[in-house]
Design a protein around this motif. Structure first.
Motif, PDB file in Angstrom:
ATOM      1  N   SER A 121      93.628  55.320  29.564  1.00  0.00           N
ATOM      2  CA  SER A 121      93.422  55.432  31.007  1.00  0.00           C
ATOM      3  C   SER A 121      92.615  54.237  31.500  1.00  0.00           C
ATOM      4  O   SER A 121      91.934  53.574  30.728  1.00  0.00           O
ATOM      5  N   SER A 122      92.736  53.978  32.794  1.00  0.00           N
ATOM      6  CA  SER A 122      92.034  52.856  33.421  1.00  0.00           C
ATOM      7  C   SER A 122      91.257  53.349  34.624  1.00  0.00           C
ATOM      8  O   SER A 122      91.732  54.206  35.370  1.00  0.00           O
ATOM      9  N   HIS A 123      90.076  52.785  34.812  1.00  0.00           N
ATOM     10  CA  HIS A 123      89.303  53.064  36.018  1.00  0.00           C
ATOM     11  C   HIS A 123      89.713  52.050  37.083  1.00  0.00           C
ATOM     12  O   HIS A 123      89.778  50.851  36.801  1.00  0.00           O
ATOM     13  N   LEU A 124      89.991  52.544  38.278  1.00  0.00           N
ATOM     14  CA  LEU A 124      90.399  51.704  39.402  1.00  0.00           C
ATOM     15  C   LEU A 124      89.606  52.091  40.626  1.00  0.00           C
ATOM     16  O   LEU A 124      89.464  53.276  40.940  1.00  0.00           O
ATOM     17  N   VAL A 125      89.137  51.084  41.351  1.00  0.00           N
ATOM     18  CA  VAL A 125      88.414  51.330  42.598  1.00  0.00           C
ATOM     19  C   VAL A 125      89.438  51.387  43.725  1.00  0.00           C
ATOM     20  O   VAL A 125      90.286  50.506  43.858  1.00  0.00           O
ATOM     21  N   CYS A 126      89.340  52.427  44.542  1.00  0.00           N
ATOM     22  CA  CYS A 126      90.248  52.570  45.680  1.00  0.00           C
ATOM     23  C   CYS A 126      89.947  51.475  46.706  1.00  0.00           C
ATOM     24  O   CYS A 126      88.787  51.290  47.093  1.00  0.00           O
ATOM     25  N   PRO A 127      90.974  50.761  47.172  1.00  0.00           N
ATOM     26  CA  PRO A 127      90.747  49.710  48.166  1.00  0.00           C
ATOM     27  C   PRO A 127      90.411  50.258  49.549  1.00  0.00           C
ATOM     28  O   PRO A 127      89.973  49.520  50.414  1.00  0.00           O
ATOM     29  N   HIS A 128      90.572  51.571  49.742  1.00  0.00           N
ATOM     30  CA  HIS A 128      90.342  52.182  51.048  1.00  0.00           C
ATOM     31  C   HIS A 128      88.961  52.842  51.151  1.00  0.00           C
ATOM     32  O   HIS A 128      88.228  52.590  52.097  1.00  0.00           O
ATOM     33  N   CYS A 129      88.634  53.706  50.173  1.00  0.00           N
ATOM     34  CA  CYS A 129      87.381  54.471  50.264  1.00  0.00           C
ATOM     35  C   CYS A 129      86.359  54.076  49.206  1.00  0.00           C
ATOM     36  O   CYS A 129      85.257  54.615  49.179  1.00  0.00           O
ATOM     37  N   GLN A 130      86.727  53.159  48.302  1.00  0.00           N
ATOM     38  CA  GLN A 130      85.852  52.645  47.245  1.00  0.00           C
ATOM     39  C   GLN A 130      85.561  53.658  46.136  1.00  0.00           C
ATOM     40  O   GLN A 130      84.693  53.425  45.295  1.00  0.00           O
ATOM     41  N   ALA A 131      86.254  54.799  46.117  1.00  0.00           N
ATOM     42  CA  ALA A 131      86.065  55.783  45.047  1.00  0.00           C
ATOM     43  C   ALA A 131      86.611  55.217  43.742  1.00  0.00           C
ATOM     44  O   ALA A 131      87.591  54.473  43.734  1.00  0.00           O
ATOM     45  N   ILE A 132      85.980  55.591  42.646  1.00  0.00           N
ATOM     46  CA  ILE A 132      86.450  55.176  41.332  1.00  0.00           C
ATOM     47  C   ILE A 132      87.398  56.251  40.811  1.00  0.00           C
ATOM     48  O   ILE A 132      87.046  57.427  40.750  1.00  0.00           O
ATOM     49  N   ASN A 133      88.609  55.834  40.463  1.00  0.00           N
ATOM     50  CA  ASN A 133      89.643  56.744  39.979  1.00  0.00           C
ATOM     51  C   ASN A 133      89.946  56.442  38.523  1.00  0.00           C
ATOM     52  O   ASN A 133      89.956  55.287  38.113  1.00  0.00           O
ATOM     53  N   ARG A 134      90.224  57.486  37.764  1.00  0.00           N
ATOM     54  CA  ARG A 134      90.670  57.321  36.376  1.00  0.00           C
ATOM     55  C   ARG A 134      92.158  57.653  36.349  1.00  0.00           C
ATOM     56  O   ARG A 134      92.556  58.765  36.676  1.00  0.00           O
ATOM     57  N   VAL A 135      92.955  56.661  35.993  1.00  0.00           N
ATOM     58  CA  VAL A 135      94.406  56.799  36.029  1.00  0.00           C
ATOM     59  C   VAL A 135      94.960  56.566  34.628  1.00  0.00           C
ATOM     60  O   VAL A 135      94.603  55.566  33.988  1.00  0.00           O
ATOM     61  N   PRO A 136      95.828  57.459  34.143  1.00  0.00           N
ATOM     62  CA  PRO A 136      96.464  57.195  32.854  1.00  0.00           C
ATOM     63  C   PRO A 136      97.186  55.844  32.904  1.00  0.00           C
ATOM     64  O   PRO A 136      97.915  55.556  33.852  1.00  0.00           O
TER      65      PRO A 136
END
Length: 143
Positions: free
Chosen positions: A4-19
Motif C-alpha cells: 500500500s502507498s500513502h497519498l496526500v489528497c490534493p483537495h483536503c490534504q488528508a493522508i490516504n492509504r491506498v493498496p
C-alpha cells in the motif's frame, strides 16, 4: 513499493492509504471523496508543501515557476500533459515562487522554471529550463 502507498489528497490534504494494486484505478480520498489524481499538477503552498513531501510514498516532481516567466508559461501545458502521463506513479506539483518565496529560498531556486524530483522526502534530481512533455516524462522516469 509495498502493498500500500500513502497519498496526500490534493483537495483536503488528508493522508490516504491506498493498496498499490489500486493506484491505477482512480482512487478517491477517504475523507472528501474527491479523486486523489486529477491529471493536473497540484498547486502547493508553504503550508501544504511539507505534507506532500513527507507523506506521499510516491515520488514528487515539483515545477518552481512564476506567472511573469515566459519559459514557465511555455512549459505549463507540457507539464499538465506530463502529469497525465506520470500519474499515479508520481505526484506532480507546482510552486509559484512569487507567492511562495520561502520555498524558493529553501530550495535555492536561482532560475525558473526549475523542476525538482523528490523521493522519500529527499531531492534526487534537478533540472532548470523549459522542457517538452516528452522531455519531462523522460527526465522523471530516468531518475
Amino acid at each position: 513499493m509495498s502493498d500500500s502507498s500513502h497519498l496526500v489528497c490534493p483537495h483536503c490534504q488528508a493522508i490516504n492509504r491506498v493498496p498499490t494494486a489500486r493506484l491505477d484505478q482512480k482512487p478517491n480520498c477517504g475523507q472528501c471523496h474527491q479523486p486523489l489524481f486529477t491529471s493536473h499538477p497540484v498547486e502547493l503552498t508553504t503550508a501544504t508543501f511539507a505534507r506532500h513531501l513527507d507523506h506521499n510514498d510516491i515520488p514528487l516532481v515539483v515545477d518552481f515557476w512564476a506567472p511573469w516567466c515566459g519559459p514557465c508559461k511555455m512549459m505549463a501545458p507540457a507539464f499538465v500533459q506530463a502529469a497525465a502521463m506520470l500519474e499515479p506513479l508520481v505526484r506532480v506539483a507546482k510552486v509559484n515562487t512569487d507567492t511562495e518565496q520561502v520555498l524558493g529560498t529553501q530550495y535555492s531556486i536561482r532560475s525558473i522554471p526549475t523542476l525538482i524530483l523528490f523521493k522519500d522526502g529527499h531531492e534526487v534530481a534537478r533540472q532548470a529550463g523549459a522542457l517538452t512533455t516528452q522531455d519531462i516524462v523522460r527526465w522523471v522516469r530516468t531518475h
